[in-house]
Design a protein around this motif. Structure first.
Motif, PDB file in Angstrom:
ATOM      1  N   UNK A   1      -5.304  -2.819 -49.406  1.00 14.92           N
ATOM      2  CA  UNK A   1      -6.577  -2.132 -49.639  1.00 14.92           C
ATOM      3  C   UNK A   1      -7.526  -3.040 -50.414  1.00 14.92           C
ATOM      4  N   UNK A   2      -8.802  -2.873 -50.112  1.00 13.05           N
ATOM      5  CA  UNK A   2      -9.838  -3.688 -50.741  1.00 13.05           C
ATOM      6  C   UNK A   2     -10.466  -2.925 -51.899  1.00 13.05           C
ATOM      7  N   UNK A   3     -10.421  -3.521 -53.082  1.00 11.90           N
ATOM      8  CA  UNK A   3     -11.104  -2.957 -54.247  1.00 11.90           C
ATOM      9  C   UNK A   3     -12.407  -3.730 -54.439  1.00 11.90           C
ATOM     10  N   UNK A   4     -13.546  -3.081 -54.222  1.00 13.11           N
ATOM     11  CA  UNK A   4     -14.823  -3.804 -54.278  1.00 13.11           C
ATOM     12  C   UNK A   4     -15.240  -4.100 -55.711  1.00 13.11           C
ATOM     13  N   UNK A   5     -16.091  -5.085 -55.892  1.00  8.96           N
ATOM     14  CA  UNK A   5     -16.636  -5.348 -57.227  1.00  8.96           C
ATOM     15  C   UNK A   5     -17.603  -4.237 -57.619  1.00  8.96           C
ATOM     16  N   UNK A   6     -17.982  -4.219 -58.874  1.00  8.06           N
ATOM     17  CA  UNK A   6     -18.945  -3.225 -59.343  1.00  8.06           C
ATOM     18  C   UNK A   6     -20.241  -3.362 -58.552  1.00  8.06           C
ATOM     19  N   UNK A   7     -20.761  -2.257 -58.076  1.00  9.40           N
ATOM     20  CA  UNK A   7     -21.978  -2.277 -57.285  1.00  9.40           C
ATOM     21  C   UNK A   7     -21.716  -2.268 -55.794  1.00  9.40           C
ATOM     22  N   UNK A   8     -20.409  -2.376 -55.397  1.00 10.04           N
ATOM     23  CA  UNK A   8     -20.069  -2.291 -53.984  1.00 10.04           C
ATOM     24  C   UNK A   8     -19.983  -3.642 -53.307  1.00 10.04           C
ATOM     25  N   UNK A   9     -19.500  -3.633 -52.063  1.00  8.84           N
ATOM     26  CA  UNK A   9     -19.312  -4.851 -51.285  1.00  8.84           C
ATOM     27  C   UNK A   9     -20.016  -4.705 -49.942  1.00  8.84           C
ATOM     28  N   UNK A  10     -20.767  -5.715 -49.569  1.00  4.18           N
ATOM     29  CA  UNK A  10     -21.512  -5.679 -48.319  1.00  4.18           C
ATOM     30  C   UNK A  10     -20.598  -6.079 -47.162  1.00  4.18           C
ATOM     31  N   UNK A  11     -20.589  -5.264 -46.105  1.00  4.35           N
ATOM     32  CA  UNK A  11     -19.802  -5.553 -44.914  1.00  4.35           C
ATOM     33  C   UNK A  11     -20.694  -5.433 -43.682  1.00  4.35           C
ATOM     34  N   UNK A  12     -20.170  -5.912 -42.551  1.00  2.00           N
ATOM     35  CA  UNK A  12     -20.917  -5.833 -41.299  1.00  2.00           C
ATOM     36  C   UNK A  12     -19.957  -5.605 -40.152  1.00  2.00           C
ATOM     37  N   UNK A  13     -20.365  -4.780 -39.204  1.00  2.00           N
ATOM     38  CA  UNK A  13     -19.571  -4.552 -37.989  1.00  2.00           C
ATOM     39  C   UNK A  13     -20.525  -4.430 -36.810  1.00  2.00           C
ATOM     40  N   UNK A  14     -20.368  -5.378 -35.844  1.00  2.17           N
ATOM     41  CA  UNK A  14     -21.198  -5.390 -34.640  1.00  2.17           C
ATOM     42  C   UNK A  14     -22.685  -5.285 -34.958  1.00  2.17           C
ATOM     43  N   UNK A  15     -23.127  -6.053 -35.963  1.00  2.16           N
ATOM     44  CA  UNK A  15     -24.533  -6.139 -36.295  1.00  2.16           C
ATOM     45  C   UNK A  15     -25.051  -5.068 -37.232  1.00  2.16           C
ATOM     46  N   UNK A  16     -24.206  -4.104 -37.576  1.00  3.02           N
ATOM     47  CA  UNK A  16     -24.619  -3.040 -38.491  1.00  3.02           C
ATOM     48  C   UNK A  16     -24.024  -3.292 -39.870  1.00  3.02           C
ATOM     49  N   UNK A  17     -24.890  -3.205 -40.908  1.00  6.75           N
ATOM     50  CA  UNK A  17     -24.445  -3.471 -42.271  1.00  6.75           C
ATOM     51  C   UNK A  17     -23.996  -2.177 -42.950  1.00  6.75           C
ATOM     52  N   UNK A  18     -22.911  -2.322 -43.746  1.00  7.91           N
ATOM     53  CA  UNK A  18     -22.376  -1.187 -44.490  1.00  7.91           C
ATOM     54  C   UNK A  18     -22.089  -1.642 -45.915  1.00  7.91           C
ATOM     55  N   UNK A  19     -22.069  -0.662 -46.815  1.00 12.54           N
ATOM     56  CA  UNK A  19     -21.698  -0.920 -48.208  1.00 12.54           C
ATOM     57  C   UNK A  19     -20.405  -0.180 -48.502  1.00 12.54           C
ATOM     58  N   UNK A  20     -19.434  -0.891 -49.046  1.00 12.16           N
ATOM     59  CA  UNK A  20     -18.144  -0.287 -49.391  1.00 12.16           C
ATOM     60  C   UNK A  20     -18.041  -0.198 -50.902  1.00 12.16           C
ATOM     61  N   UNK A  21     -17.888   1.038 -51.420  1.00 13.80           N
ATOM     62  CA  UNK A  21     -17.815   1.238 -52.867  1.00 13.80           C
ATOM     63  C   UNK A  21     -16.422   1.604 -53.339  1.00 13.80           C
ATOM     64  N   UNK A  22     -15.436   1.498 -52.439  1.00 12.87           N
ATOM     65  CA  UNK A  22     -14.063   1.846 -52.792  1.00 12.87           C
ATOM     66  C   UNK A  22     -13.675   3.232 -52.339  1.00 12.87           C
ATOM     67  N   UNK A  23     -14.665   4.031 -51.995  1.00 11.52           N
ATOM     68  CA  UNK A  23     -14.399   5.402 -51.531  1.00 11.52           C
ATOM     69  C   UNK A  23     -15.046   5.669 -50.186  1.00 11.52           C
ATOM     70  N   UNK A  24     -16.304   5.260 -50.055  1.00 10.32           N
ATOM     71  CA  UNK A  24     -17.054   5.517 -48.822  1.00 10.32           C
ATOM     72  C   UNK A  24     -17.611   4.224 -48.249  1.00 10.32           C
ATOM     73  N   UNK A  25     -17.700   4.194 -46.923  1.00  7.90           N
ATOM     74  CA  UNK A  25     -18.353   3.109 -46.218  1.00  7.90           C
ATOM     75  C   UNK A  25     -19.683   3.648 -45.717  1.00  7.90           C
TER      76      UNK A  25
END
Length: 323
Positions: free
Chosen positions: A123-147
Motif C-alpha cells: 500500500x502507498x502512504x502519500x506524503x502530507x498534502x497528497x500524491x499526484x497520480x495519472x491514468x490514461x491522461x487523467x490526473x488524480x490526487x491520492x490522500x491515503x483514503x480517496x483517489x
C-alpha cells in the motif's frame, strides 16, 4: 533442426589436418617447417577450448535462429548454470539478481544457493498534502483514503515539473491478487477502488542441495562436478559435444540442412586450426582465418535462404470477360 557438434569427431579431423600440414609445410628454402605435428593429452583440452570458442561465435552468428543450446556430458542427469561464483555472502548479491531461480555458488563455503525474485504490491502512504497520480491522461490526487480526480482548473494550475513527477497508475480498478496484474519490475502502481498499491522488489537466496549427477557451470560456462564436498572441474574429455536447436522460418529452404551442418563442422575445425597456428605459425594461421571468414559468410547465406513463392494458379488460366 538439431545439430550436434561432436568434440571427438572434430578433434580427429583437426589431428589429421595437423598431421598432413606437418608433412607438407615448408619454408622459403624448401625445408620442412614441422617434421610432424601430433596432439598429446594436454593439447586435447586446449583444442576442446577452441571448439567452445568457435561455438560461442556460431551462437552469436545464429542468435536469431537458436532456440536451445546444450553441452553434452556423459554420466550426468542434470545441469545447473550459475550466475554468481564468489566467496562473498549472498547478501552482497541480492540487488544483482535479475531473474527468479538464478544460482550462486560460494566456493569458500562450498554451498549452492538459488535466488527468488518477486515484485509484490504494498500500500502507498502519500506524503502530507497528497500524491499526484495519472491514468490514461487523467490526473488524480491520492490522500491515503480517496483517489480524487482533479478539476480542469486544478490541472491547469499544475506546473510541468509536477506533471512530470506524477505517478502513473498502470492498473485501474484491478484486484492486485489477479494474475494478470502480476508485474516483473518495481514501481508499478495499481488502484483497486479502495487502496493504492505499488510493486516493490524483493530478492533473497536459499541454500539448495548439490548432486554428484549434475553438471554445474560457472558464469564462464566451465563445467564442474560435485565431489568430495566441493566442486571439481570436469576434464575436457568428459564433454562429448554441443547440441544446437535451430528454428528457421517455414519458408526456409530445408534442402540446405546438410550444407548448414557441414559448414558448422568446417567452421569449428578451421577455427581450431587458426587458433593453434596463431601461436605456432602465424603465417599459416592467416589461411585458416580466411577459411573461417568464408564459412561464416556461407553460413549467413545458407541460413537466410528462402524458398521461392509458389503459385497454385497458372497465370495462363486467368480469364477476363468484357461485357
Amino acid at each position: 533442426m538439431e545439430i550436434t557438434l561432436d568434440f571427438l569427431t572434430l578433434y580427429d579431423k583437426v589431428a589429421r589436418s595437423l598431421s598432413i600440414i606437418g608433412k607438407r609445410s615448408i619454408d622459403d628454402k624448401g625445408n620442412l617447417l614441422f617434421r610432424d605435428i601430433t596432439l598429446g593429452s594436454r593439447e586435447k583440452e586446449i583444442i576442446n577450448d577452441f571448439f567452445v570458442n568457435a561455438f560461442t561465435e556460431l551462437c552469436a552468428e545464429l542468435n536469431k535462429f537458436i532456440t536451445a543450446e546444450v553441452q553434452n556430458h556423459s554420466g550426468f542427469e542434470g545441469e545447473v548454470y550459475t550466475s554468481f561464483w564468489t566467496d562473498r555472502p549472498t547478501s552482497s548479491f541480492v540487488n544483482q539478481v535479475t531473474a527468479n531461480g538464478q544460482y550462486l555458488y560460494n566456493y569458500s563455503s562450498h554451498k549452492l544457493y538459488q535466488a527468488s525474485l518477486a515484485f509484490p504490491y504494498q500500500t502507498v502512504t502519500p506524503p502530507a498534502g497528497g500524491m499526484l497520480t495519472i491514468h490514461e491522461g487523467t490526473y488524480y490526487s491520492w490522500d491515503g483514503t480517496d483517489l480524487t480526480e482533479l478539476t480542469e482548473e486544478q490541472v491547469t494550475a499544475l506546473t510541468e515539473e509536477q506533471k512530470a513527477a506524477a505517478k502513473t497508475i498502470t492498473f485501474f480498478y484491478v484486484d492486485y491478487d489477479d494474475t494478470y496484474a502480476a508485474v516483473a519490475s518495481p514501481g508499478v502502481y495499481l488502484f483497486d477502488g479502495v487502496s493504492l498499491y505499488v510493486s516493490t522488489r524483493q530478492s533473497s537466496f536459499t541454500e539448495v542441495a548439490m548432486s554428484a549427477t549434475t553438471v554445474y557451470y560457472d558464469p564462464g560456462n566451465t563445467p564442474y562436478q560435485w565431489q568430495y564436498g566441493t566442486l571439481q572441474r570436469l576434464a575436457e574429455d568428459s564433454t562429448e559435444g554441443i547440441q544446437l536447436t535451430i528454428t528457421t522460418p517455414d519458408n526456409w529452404n530445408s534442402a540446405l540442412e546438410m550444407a548448414v551442418r557441414q559448414t558448422l563442422f568446417n567452421y569449428c575445425v578451421s577455427y581450431a586450426l587458426y587458433s593453434w597456428f596463431t601461436v605456432t605459425a602465424p603465417r599459416i594461421s592467416d589461411k585458416y582465418l580466411a577459411d573461417t571468414t568464408q564459412q561464416l559468410s556461407a553460413l549467413r547465406q545458407l541460413i537466410h535462404e528462402k524458398k521461392p513463392p509458389t503459385c497454385t494458379v497458372s497465370p495462363l488460366s486467368i480469364k477476363t470477360e468484357i461485357e
